[in-house]
Design a protein around this motif. Structure first.
Motif, PDB file in Angstrom:
ATOM      1  N   ILE A 321      33.132  34.808  31.646  1.00  0.00           N
ATOM      2  CA  ILE A 321      33.296  35.050  33.087  1.00  0.00           C
ATOM      3  C   ILE A 321      34.704  35.548  33.374  1.00  0.00           C
ATOM      4  CG2 ILE A 321      33.434  33.935  35.347  1.00  0.00           C
ATOM      5  CD1 ILE A 321      31.116  32.146  34.513  1.00  0.00           C
ATOM      6  N   ASN A 322      35.699  34.907  32.775  1.00  0.00           N
ATOM      7  CA  ASN A 322      37.088  35.319  32.982  1.00  0.00           C
ATOM      8  C   ASN A 322      37.335  36.730  32.450  1.00  0.00           C
ATOM      9  OD1 ASN A 322      38.948  33.246  34.212  1.00  0.00           O
ATOM     10  ND2 ASN A 322      37.892  31.956  32.721  1.00  0.00           N
ATOM     11  N   ASN A 323      36.868  36.994  31.240  1.00  0.00           N
ATOM     12  CA  ASN A 323      37.097  38.313  30.641  1.00  0.00           C
ATOM     13  C   ASN A 323      36.450  39.431  31.452  1.00  0.00           C
ATOM     14  OD1 ASN A 323      38.540  37.165  28.553  1.00  0.00           O
ATOM     15  ND2 ASN A 323      36.800  37.143  27.121  1.00  0.00           N
ATOM     16  N   LYS A 324      35.280  39.137  32.005  1.00  0.00           N
ATOM     17  CA  LYS A 324      34.509  40.173  32.693  1.00  0.00           C
ATOM     18  C   LYS A 324      34.923  40.357  34.157  1.00  0.00           C
ATOM     19  CE  LYS A 324      31.610  42.232  31.264  1.00  0.00           C
ATOM     20  NZ  LYS A 324      31.511  43.627  30.764  1.00  0.00           N
ATOM     21  N   PHE A 342      35.096  23.969  38.290  1.00  0.00           N
ATOM     22  CA  PHE A 342      34.908  25.403  38.104  1.00  0.00           C
ATOM     23  C   PHE A 342      36.176  26.182  38.427  1.00  0.00           C
ATOM     24  CE2 PHE A 342      33.964  29.665  39.539  1.00  0.00           C
ATOM     25  CZ  PHE A 342      33.161  30.151  38.520  1.00  0.00           C
ATOM     26  N   ASP A 343      36.837  25.852  39.534  1.00  0.00           N
ATOM     27  CA  ASP A 343      38.010  26.620  39.962  1.00  0.00           C
ATOM     28  C   ASP A 343      39.184  26.467  38.996  1.00  0.00           C
ATOM     29  OD1 ASP A 343      38.050  23.967  40.836  1.00  0.00           O
ATOM     30  OD2 ASP A 343      39.526  24.401  42.393  1.00  0.00           O
ATOM     31  N   ARG A 344      39.148  25.423  38.181  1.00  0.00           N
ATOM     32  CA  ARG A 344      40.204  25.268  37.175  1.00  0.00           C
ATOM     33  C   ARG A 344      39.924  26.154  35.958  1.00  0.00           C
ATOM     34  NH1 ARG A 344      40.500  18.686  36.767  1.00  0.00           N
ATOM     35  NH2 ARG A 344      40.172  18.255  38.999  1.00  0.00           N
ATOM     36  N   ASN A 345      38.665  26.472  35.768  1.00  0.00           N
ATOM     37  CA  ASN A 345      38.277  27.257  34.598  1.00  0.00           C
ATOM     38  C   ASN A 345      38.248  28.759  34.855  1.00  0.00           C
ATOM     39  OD1 ASN A 345      37.583  25.232  32.422  1.00  0.00           O
ATOM     40  ND2 ASN A 345      36.305  24.451  34.082  1.00  0.00           N
ATOM     41  N   PHE A 346      38.089  29.150  36.128  1.00  0.00           N
ATOM     42  CA  PHE A 346      38.073  30.573  36.461  1.00  0.00           C
ATOM     43  C   PHE A 346      39.450  30.949  37.009  1.00  0.00           C
ATOM     44  CE2 PHE A 346      36.664  34.113  39.438  1.00  0.00           C
ATOM     45  CZ  PHE A 346      36.589  35.050  38.415  1.00  0.00           C
ATOM     46  N   ARG A 347      40.133  31.852  36.323  1.00  0.00           N
ATOM     47  CA  ARG A 347      41.544  32.113  36.616  1.00  0.00           C
ATOM     48  C   ARG A 347      41.722  33.215  37.663  1.00  0.00           C
ATOM     49  NH1 ARG A 347      41.382  31.793  31.046  1.00  0.00           N
ATOM     50  NH2 ARG A 347      41.810  34.018  30.811  1.00  0.00           N
ATOM     51  N   ASP A 364      29.024  22.968  44.934  1.00  0.00           N
ATOM     52  CA  ASP A 364      30.133  23.627  45.625  1.00  0.00           C
ATOM     53  C   ASP A 364      29.968  25.132  45.514  1.00  0.00           C
ATOM     54  OD1 ASP A 364      31.880  21.471  46.593  1.00  0.00           O
ATOM     55  OD2 ASP A 364      32.085  20.965  44.480  1.00  0.00           O
ATOM     56  N   TYR A 365      30.357  25.810  46.596  1.00  0.00           N
ATOM     57  CA  TYR A 365      30.272  27.270  46.651  1.00  0.00           C
ATOM     58  C   TYR A 365      31.699  27.814  46.606  1.00  0.00           C
ATOM     59  CZ  TYR A 365      28.126  31.741  48.077  1.00  0.00           C
ATOM     60  OH  TYR A 365      27.655  33.037  48.126  1.00  0.00           O
ATOM     61  N   TYR A 366      32.082  28.364  45.439  1.00  0.00           N
ATOM     62  CA  TYR A 366      33.431  28.878  45.217  1.00  0.00           C
ATOM     63  C   TYR A 366      33.458  30.355  45.608  1.00  0.00           C
ATOM     64  CZ  TYR A 366      34.147  24.575  42.576  1.00  0.00           C
ATOM     65  OH  TYR A 366      34.251  23.248  42.206  1.00  0.00           O
ATOM     66  N   GLN A 367      34.365  30.712  46.511  1.00  0.00           N
ATOM     67  CA  GLN A 367      34.384  32.052  47.088  1.00  0.00           C
ATOM     68  C   GLN A 367      35.731  32.731  46.792  1.00  0.00           C
ATOM     69  OE1 GLN A 367      32.635  31.837  51.248  1.00  0.00           O
ATOM     70  NE2 GLN A 367      32.645  29.654  50.745  1.00  0.00           N
ATOM     71  N   TYR A 368      35.652  33.937  46.238  1.00  0.00           N
ATOM     72  CA  TYR A 368      36.830  34.720  45.880  1.00  0.00           C
ATOM     73  C   TYR A 368      36.699  36.073  46.592  1.00  0.00           C
ATOM     74  CZ  TYR A 368      36.984  31.155  42.230  1.00  0.00           C
ATOM     75  OH  TYR A 368      36.993  29.951  41.546  1.00  0.00           O
ATOM     76  N   PHE A 369      37.437  36.245  47.672  1.00  0.00           N
ATOM     77  CA  PHE A 369      37.244  37.410  48.520  1.00  0.00           C
ATOM     78  C   PHE A 369      37.989  38.619  47.988  1.00  0.00           C
ATOM     79  CE2 PHE A 369      37.128  34.150  52.214  1.00  0.00           C
ATOM     80  CZ  PHE A 369      35.835  33.794  51.856  1.00  0.00           C
ATOM     81  N   GLY A 370      37.312  39.758  47.991  1.00  0.00           N
ATOM     82  CA  GLY A 370      37.936  41.025  47.682  1.00  0.00           C
ATOM     83  C   GLY A 370      38.196  41.801  48.961  1.00  0.00           C
ATOM     84  N   PRO A 371      38.820  42.973  48.868  1.00  0.00           N
ATOM     85  CA  PRO A 371      39.111  43.781  50.067  1.00  0.00           C
ATOM     86  C   PRO A 371      37.860  44.453  50.604  1.00  0.00           C
ATOM     87  CG  PRO A 371      39.721  44.986  48.093  1.00  0.00           C
ATOM     88  CD  PRO A 371      39.293  43.620  47.628  1.00  0.00           C
TER      89      PRO A 371
END
Length: 375
Positions: A321-324, A342-347, A364-371
């Motif tokens: 997941i991190n590499n991709k 999860f948030d500790r494992n995804f950088r 939990d729903y982890y959200q990482y917003f892009g532009p």
């Protein structure tokens, strides 16, 4: 006007509120896991067929104070049950209670059933009732000593859309999958990816919403068989829902999974859901999925964890997941998981985390917003 109660999983109340506004409802109140509204009896059809994120729709029969079982019995018995039940009706009583003197659920259920039978005996002059007819779920909700007597108009929970023949282990409920899409930046103009698609539920719910396919358009509901509800209610609402389907929008949706069985299930489910032409499914490991930084894509996924892990190494999954995806800074990424680390494992810097429930399981729903995409 009728009083109607819509139940939801905790955390989804605001989404159901938005759905109600979009359906034209204005007179309602929201509390934890529940929305109460005033409406017409015909709205039972509209709500059941069109709500994506709700659990069930109840019709309120009566409300009264109940601090003793005698009080409960007498008030239940006063209800004109012959307005709702035939002598053959297969009525099933359930109960829930919160901060009330009456807290024994089995006692509430048995006393309610006895009171209903006593009421029916006055009309039908029978000693026993066959319960061979239509199913009617009667639910008594006692909240702070106020008993609300309701009829479950949905039958099966609204998450059961009717398109999912089978599923992989620990599947996401359909209404939670719909909520994940609603809580994301996805819209039909953007590319959508689920690299752990399982039986395809997230992507199917996204495609059906993009096409404006009503979630309950393919299934049955208990209210269709109630003697006090006209059959035209369902038929009219279904006809309107069919007329609202968008057949013209082109969607860009990809689902992948390492399991060939999962991909086969996903394809069948998409066919059943009427969106097989909108989603491409491929058997592929997450590390091999082709993605482009220029896509401004949206990823929504439920990575394997716990029950969904067999011989797969969790550390290896997180590495892939991190590499991709870590450097796909134009993408908006969303992961739902029961893994609290999860948030500790995804950088990548977390934008937001939201607590939700899949059935009774906290996730939990982890959200990482892009532009925003460049026009």
């Amino acid at each position: 006007m009728e009083k109607i109660i819509i139940t939801t999983s905790f955390g989804l109340e605001a989404l159901v509120k938005r759905e109600l506004i979009d359906l034209g409802f204005e007179d309602f109140s929201v509390s934890d896991g529940m929305i109460t509204l005033s409406g017409e009896i015909s709205d039972i059809g509209k709500l059941n067929i069109n709500l994506r994120c709700a659990d069930r729709v109840y019709l309120v029969v009566d409300e009264f104070k109940a601090t003793s079982f005698d009080e409960l019995f007498e008030n239940i018995k006063k209800i004109s049950w012959t307005d709702y039940l035939r002598k053959e009706s297969n009525f099933i009583v359930n109960a829930r209670t919160y901060k009330s003197k009456l807290f024994a659920l089995r006692s509430i259920q048995s006393i309610t059933e006895k009171a209903i039978i006593d009421s029916l005996r006055r009309k039908f002059k029978l000693s026993t009732f066959p319960k061979s007819g239509e199913r009617i779920g009667i639910e008594v909700m006692v909240n702070r000593n106020i008993a609300t007597v309701t009829i479950d108009t949905s039958g099966e929970g609204l998450h059961k859309r009717g398109y999912r023949e089978d599923s992989v282990k620990a599947p996401l409920r359909e209404n939670l999958a719909a909520a994940l899409v609603d809580l994301s930046f996805y819209n039909p103009d953007r590319f959508l990816l689920d690299p752990f698609c399982g039986s395809g539920t997230i992507l199917i719910e996204a495609a059906r919403k993009a096409r404006n396919i009503a979630p309950g358009i393919d299934r049955d509901f208990d209210f269709r068989h109630f003697v006090f509800m006209d059959s035209s209610i369902y038929e009219n609402e279904k006809k309107e829902a069919l007329g609202r389907i968008d057949y013209s929008t082109k969607l860009h949706i990809l689902g992948s999974d390492i399991s060939g069985r999962a991909i086969s299930l996903a394809k069948n489910n998409a066919i059943n859901a009427g969106v097989e032409e909108d989603i491409a499914f491929v058997k592929r490991d997450v590390g091999s999925v082709a993605v482009s930084r220029d896509d401004y894509g949206v990823l929504i996924a439920n990575p394997p964890y716990g029950l969904r892990l067999s011989d797969t190494d969790l550390g290896d999954i997180y590495k892939k997941i991190n590499n991709k995806f870590m450097k796909l800074d134009t993408w908006s990424l969303y992961f739902v998981t029961a893994d609290e680390k999860f948030d500790r494992n995804f950088r990548r810097k977390l934008s937001k985390k939201r607590k939700l429930y899949n059935g009774g399981e906290k996730v939990d729903y982890y959200q990482y917003f892009g532009p925003r995409p460049k026009n």
